[in-house]
Write a protein that holds these residues in place. Structure first.
Motif, PDB file in Angstrom:
ATOM      1  N   ALA A 195     -52.149   7.240  16.713  1.00 43.06           N
ATOM      2  CA  ALA A 195     -53.051   6.659  17.803  1.00 43.06           C
ATOM      3  C   ALA A 195     -53.003   5.011  17.280  1.00 43.06           C
ATOM      4  N   TYR A 196     -51.603   4.489  17.179  1.00 46.10           N
ATOM      5  CA  TYR A 196     -51.415   3.547  17.307  1.00 46.10           C
ATOM      6  C   TYR A 196     -51.641   2.652  18.796  1.00 46.10           C
ATOM      7  N   PRO A 197     -51.749   1.447  19.157  1.00 48.86           N
ATOM      8  CA  PRO A 197     -51.796   0.713  20.019  1.00 48.86           C
ATOM      9  C   PRO A 197     -50.244   0.438  20.914  1.00 48.86           C
ATOM     10  N   PRO A 198     -50.079   0.776  21.907  1.00 52.98           N
ATOM     11  CA  PRO A 198     -48.742   0.659  22.656  1.00 52.98           C
ATOM     12  C   PRO A 198     -47.318  -0.260  22.027  1.00 52.98           C
ATOM     13  N   GLU A 199     -47.616  -1.208  21.912  1.00 49.76           N
ATOM     14  CA  GLU A 199     -47.503  -2.214  21.607  1.00 49.76           C
ATOM     15  C   GLU A 199     -46.888  -1.990  19.989  1.00 49.76           C
ATOM     16  N   GLU A 200     -48.098  -1.664  19.024  1.00 51.12           N
ATOM     17  CA  GLU A 200     -47.592  -1.084  17.724  1.00 51.12           C
ATOM     18  C   GLU A 200     -46.285  -0.619  17.419  1.00 51.12           C
ATOM     19  N   ALA A 201     -46.317   0.695  18.151  1.00 52.95           N
ATOM     20  CA  ALA A 201     -45.944   2.205  18.318  1.00 52.95           C
ATOM     21  C   ALA A 201     -44.637   1.489  18.881  1.00 52.95           C
ATOM     22  N   LEU A 202     -44.016   0.756  19.712  1.00 49.81           N
ATOM     23  CA  LEU A 202     -43.198   0.355  20.434  1.00 49.81           C
ATOM     24  C   LEU A 202     -42.580  -0.087  19.333  1.00 49.81           C
ATOM     25  N   PHE A 203     -43.079  -0.842  18.928  1.00 46.76           N
ATOM     26  CA  PHE A 203     -42.184  -1.954  17.544  1.00 46.76           C
ATOM     27  C   PHE A 203     -41.790  -1.098  16.322  1.00 46.76           C
ATOM     28  N   MET A 204     -42.916   0.039  15.961  1.00 40.87           N
ATOM     29  CA  MET A 204     -42.819   0.655  15.587  1.00 40.87           C
ATOM     30  C   MET A 204     -41.120   1.238  15.203  1.00 40.87           C
ATOM     31  N   GLY A 205     -40.890   1.968  16.675  1.00 36.18           N
ATOM     32  CA  GLY A 205     -39.579   2.437  16.778  1.00 36.18           C
ATOM     33  C   GLY A 205     -38.585   1.110  16.874  1.00 36.18           C
ATOM     34  N   PHE A 206     -39.111   0.298  17.171  1.00 33.42           N
ATOM     35  CA  PHE A 206     -37.871  -0.635  17.338  1.00 33.42           C
ATOM     36  C   PHE A 206     -36.933  -0.738  15.563  1.00 33.42           C
ATOM     37  N   LEU A 207     -38.519  -0.815  14.743  1.00 36.19           N
ATOM     38  CA  LEU A 207     -38.276  -1.224  13.147  1.00 36.19           C
ATOM     39  C   LEU A 207     -37.682  -0.429  12.809  1.00 36.19           C
ATOM     40  N   ILE A 208     -37.813   0.964  13.361  1.00 33.88           N
ATOM     41  CA  ILE A 208     -36.919   1.920  12.126  1.00 33.88           C
ATOM     42  C   ILE A 208     -35.650   2.866  13.241  1.00 33.88           C
ATOM     43  N   ALA A 209     -35.495   2.329  13.984  1.00 33.59           N
ATOM     44  CA  ALA A 209     -34.214   2.298  15.398  1.00 33.59           C
ATOM     45  C   ALA A 209     -32.676   1.666  14.236  1.00 33.59           C
ATOM     46  N   LEU A 210     -32.983   0.487  13.746  1.00 38.10           N
ATOM     47  CA  LEU A 210     -32.213  -0.616  13.113  1.00 38.10           C
ATOM     48  C   LEU A 210     -31.644   0.315  12.070  1.00 38.10           C
ATOM     49  N   SER A 211     -30.498   0.242  11.436  1.00 30.40           N
ATOM     50  CA  SER A 211     -29.858   0.844  10.314  1.00 30.40           C
ATOM     51  C   SER A 211     -29.502  -0.391  10.170  1.00 30.40           C
ATOM     52  N   SER A 212     -28.509   0.110   8.296  1.00 26.84           N
ATOM     53  CA  SER A 212     -28.469  -1.140   7.570  1.00 26.84           C
ATOM     54  C   SER A 212     -27.072  -1.234   7.889  1.00 26.84           C
ATOM     55  N   THR A 213     -26.327  -2.196   8.148  1.00 23.56           N
ATOM     56  CA  THR A 213     -25.588  -2.979   8.808  1.00 23.56           C
ATOM     57  C   THR A 213     -24.501  -3.206   7.198  1.00 23.56           C
ATOM     58  N   ALA A 214     -25.124  -3.911   6.264  1.00 21.51           N
ATOM     59  CA  ALA A 214     -24.867  -3.857   5.048  1.00 21.51           C
ATOM     60  C   ALA A 214     -23.989  -2.441   4.304  1.00 21.51           C
ATOM     61  N   ILE A 215     -25.137  -2.579   3.920  1.00 20.48           N
ATOM     62  CA  ILE A 215     -24.572  -0.718   2.686  1.00 20.48           C
ATOM     63  C   ILE A 215     -24.150   0.194   3.744  1.00 20.48           C
ATOM     64  N   VAL A 216     -23.975   0.453   5.057  1.00 20.98           N
ATOM     65  CA  VAL A 216     -23.335   1.666   5.380  1.00 20.98           C
ATOM     66  C   VAL A 216     -21.592   0.785   5.325  1.00 20.98           C
ATOM     67  N   LEU A 217     -21.736  -0.375   6.127  1.00 23.07           N
ATOM     68  CA  LEU A 217     -19.802  -1.058   5.966  1.00 23.07           C
ATOM     69  C   LEU A 217     -19.810  -1.080   4.618  1.00 23.07           C
ATOM     70  N   LYS A 218     -20.130  -1.692   3.702  1.00 21.06           N
ATOM     71  CA  LYS A 218     -19.733  -1.486   2.184  1.00 21.06           C
ATOM     72  C   LYS A 218     -19.323  -0.288   1.561  1.00 21.06           C
ATOM     73  N   LEU A 219     -20.179   1.050   2.365  1.00 22.19           N
ATOM     74  CA  LEU A 219     -19.047   2.567   1.297  1.00 22.19           C
ATOM     75  C   LEU A 219     -18.490   2.888   2.500  1.00 22.19           C
ATOM     76  N   LEU A 220     -18.035   2.579   3.190  1.00 18.69           N
ATOM     77  CA  LEU A 220     -17.694   3.130   4.793  1.00 18.69           C
ATOM     78  C   LEU A 220     -15.714   2.064   3.874  1.00 18.69           C
ATOM     79  N   GLN A 221     -16.499   0.855   3.585  1.00 17.34           N
ATOM     80  CA  GLN A 221     -14.926   0.356   2.997  1.00 17.34           C
ATOM     81  C   GLN A 221     -14.725   0.983   2.014  1.00 17.34           C
ATOM     82  N   GLU A 222     -15.869   1.287   0.440  1.00 21.62           N
ATOM     83  CA  GLU A 222     -15.730   1.663  -0.541  1.00 21.62           C
ATOM     84  C   GLU A 222     -14.547   2.937  -0.758  1.00 21.62           C
ATOM     85  N   LYS A 223     -14.655   3.889   0.838  1.00 21.43           N
ATOM     86  CA  LYS A 223     -14.028   5.211   0.918  1.00 21.43           C
ATOM     87  C   LYS A 223     -12.755   5.418   2.413  1.00 21.43           C
TER      88      LYS A 223
END
Length: 663
Positions: free
Chosen positions: A110-138
């Motif tokens: 029951a979040y307002p539309p603006e807050e719900a959309l904002f949470m969607g934006f937040l969770i859509a992003l992944s970690s560039t630093a961690i993923v690329l670091k692990l890919l480089q190590e492997k």
């Protein structure tokens, strides 16, 4: 402040050593160890560090350096090759994830539309630093799933900037105006700057710097270029990390990219460890304890949801099941840019303090689980290949990345270090034998000239790990070090053996006292200039005394055996040398020209009676470039004839007067 910063750095690095060591022994990614060290050192752990502002600044430098090195390893041509992934794959992933999460928060929380959309934006992003670091190590940064992950992450990093700009509008604290139009023009200007710099400006500047052979100046120039582009990007309203990536792309288009990467990597690794530690320091253990079930449940849901949507987006752009699973599990966490965006949302009142802290806990926990998630991805992908599934699902319809990269990665090739006379001769021999090879040289003028001729040559110090990796050391079959400098040769061999224990290493040295040391470091063959010159001189002498060629070759091999041990220890006697008989030491074979007007011209061999008078035998005659081997007493000698004779040394001078012309 300086004292406090030094104290904090000492604490976090001192604590990291035993933690990371323990995790390494347990075969767990060091990255997890840094996150745990941050949790322990932070204000919610042991409380060793209470203020993290300076640490956060150093952590941001770590992210900037990571994106900078990724940009150097990549190139504009590679980026254009994956533009479909960046735009279509990244766009699909961002849209589907944001929409799914927003709908969940809107209907079930029951979040307002603006807050719900904002949470969607937040969770859509992944970690560039961690993923690329692990890919480089492997070693998977150039794999198909690695490049897809990179393409999606690039889109997310750009999207994060747009989300930060949108946040005040979602919160209703700022009017729209012409912000978006201005941002578009700034972005286009930045793209134009990147292209011009990569093609014209940076290569010329780096060439002049490299000509000085000053490593400090080279490093300073690389850092200034990177920071300048990052700063200009931030002025354009985009992120520092994105600017650093563009700066890396600019340098990657020059022949100095491998050396630049080798110089920056040590600093990147140090600052990246600070970044991961700072992420761990954010985790509030008290809050985690209170909301443990909620945080763990939310984390697992986020990981499952993102894995599914990332895999779906990868499938929709045409990649097979194996690849989509690897991408899905790789990008299943929430990213560091989500933390920055969440902070902006918190400041604008889009999320409450409690939700903000819960979100931080979910983000950090998902980051901690990333190495395990990526490892699980490989196991699930391998299992999927054994299932009876439709061909369209197993194989996909997009294979350009696999083909393109296979052509770029050499195997069983020869690496030639140094392109002086010896290096060029080795390259010529390799070319004639159709052996693929890669040259490394530290002279920028040589590199530029040979590149124009089509030689596969790159600029850099071969003692740098990044330079050898760029040359394909892990898949090389042999390495030839031609420089002869003992210090650089030792450093190069040490690095080679760390990356490829099985490659055959041939080294050259000027100094005989370096032989044993170079062999002990792992060289398979060491060529000594002094001893090789001695063997060549000795071979010429034996040839002069008409020792058979096969005996000379056997003797040369014996002299080279045991690292020239016989030459370095004259007391050692060998049977081959003791038995060597110089049976023809008392004769010489040479050629003599019959000059115009000589007393022998026009006479036959029988008339001259050369053998009886001089003890000389004529073996053959060359007349008008044709050989007359079958000689008889009636054979007449003409002016200009070239005679091949065998004679005692003391008779040569007397015999030559017979053939001399009248003066």
């Amino acid at each position: 402040m300086t004292f406090l910063l030094l104290k904090d750095l000492l604490i976090i690095f001192g604590l990291s050593i035993p933690v990371v060591y323990t995790f390494s022994r347990l075969k767990i990614a060091p990255l997890v160890g840094f996150l745990i060290a941050g949790i322990l050192a932070g204000p919610f752990g042991l409380g060793l560090i209470t203020s993290g502002e300076e640490i956060e600044l150093l952590a941001e430098i770590g992210v900037v350096l990571l994106l900078f090195t990724i940009g150097i390893e990549f190139s504009l041509s590679d980026l254009l090759q994956i533009r479909k992934i960046v735009l279509l794959g990244g766009g699909l992933q961002g849209f589907i994830t944001s929409l799914a999460v927003a709908l969940f928060f809107y209907f079930f929380v029951a979040y307002p539309p603006e807050e719900a959309l904002f949470m969607g934006f937040l969770i859509a992003l992944s970690s560039t630093a961690i993923v690329l670091k692990l890919l480089q190590e492997k070693g998977e940064i150039y794999s198909t799933h690695g490049r897809i992950a990179l393409g999606i992450l690039i889109f997310q990093d750009i999207a994060a900037v747009v989300i930060i700009i949108l946040t005040p509008f979602l919160a209703g604290t700022q009017a729209s105006g012409n912000v978006f139009i201005e941002l578009i023009f700034r972005g286009l200007g930045l793209i134009l700057l990147t292209f011009i710099s990569a093609r014209f400006v940076v290569p010329s500047v780096m060439y002049q710097v490299a000509k000085t052979r000053n490593s400090e100046l080279f490093l300073l120039s690389v850092v200034v270029i990177g920071l300048s582009v990052a700063w200009l990007t931030s002025l354009a309203g985009l992120s520092l990390a994105l600017g650093a990536f563009l700066a890396g792309l600019i340098i990657s288009e020059s022949e100095y990219s491998a050396q630049a990467l080798g110089n920056v990597i040590p600093f990147r690794d140090m600052f990246m460890s600070i970044f991961f530690i700072s992420i761990g320091m954010l985790l509030n253990l008290d809050l985690l304890k209170e909301h443990l079930i909620l945080v763990i449940g939310a984390t697992l849901i986020v990981i499952f949801l993102k894995t599914f949507i990332n895999a779906l987006a990868t499938f929709l752009i045409g990649f097979p099941l194996h690849t989509m699973l690897l991408v899905g599990f790789s990008l299943s966490q929430v990213g560091e840019f989500s933390l920055i965006t969440a902070n902006v949302g918190f400041a604008n009142g889009l999320i409450s303090p409690e939700v903000y802290q819960d979100f931080l806990a979910v983000t950090v926990l998902s980051m901690v689980l990333t190495p395990f998630s990526m490892g699980m991805g490989h196991r699930v992908a391998a299992f999927s290949q054994r299932l009876s599934l439709p061909e369209w699902l197993k194989h996909g319809r997009y294979g350009e990345l696999e083909k393109g990269k296979a052509e770029k990665r050499p195997e069983n090739h020869l690496i030639i270090i140094g392109f002086g006379i010896n290096g060029k001769n080795v390259a010529t021999a390799a070319r004639e034998a159709l052996i693929p090879y890669q040259v490394i040289d530290i002279n920028p003028e040589t590199v530029r000239q040979e590149k124009l001729k089509g030689e596969p040559i790159l600029y850099g110090d071969a003692a740098q790990e990044a330079v050898l990796e760029h040359a394909g050391i892990k898949t090389a079959r042999a390495v030839v070090i031609t420089s002869g400098d003992p210090v650089s040769t030792r450093r190069i061999i040490e690095v080679i053996r760390r990356h490829n224990p099985f490659v055959h290493v041939i080294a050259r040295t000027h100094f005989l006292n370096e032989l044993d040391r170079i062999y002990s470091l792992g060289a398979d063959d060491v060529i000594s200039d002094e001893f090789e010159s001695s063997i060549e001189l000795f071979s010429r002498v034996l040839n002069k005394y008409l020792v058979p060629e096969n005996e000379i070759e056997n003797l040369s091999s014996e002299l080279r055996a045991d690292h020239y041990r016989m030459l370095r220890s004259p007391g050692i006697r060998r049977t081959g040398i003791c038995d060597l008989a110089l049976d023809f030491a008392d004769v010489e074979i040479r050629s003599v020209r019959l000059e115009e007007g000589s007393q022998a011209a026009g006479k036959s061999l029988g008339e001259l009676d050369i053998r009886k008078k001089y003890g000389v035998s004529v073996l053959a005659i060359s007349r008008d470039h044709r050989i007359i081997p079958d000689l008889k007493a009636e054979t007449v000698l003409n002016s200009g004839d070239l005679l091949l004779i065998i004679s005692p040394p003391e008779k040569i001078e007397e015999f030559e007067t017979l053939f001399a012309g009248k003066k």
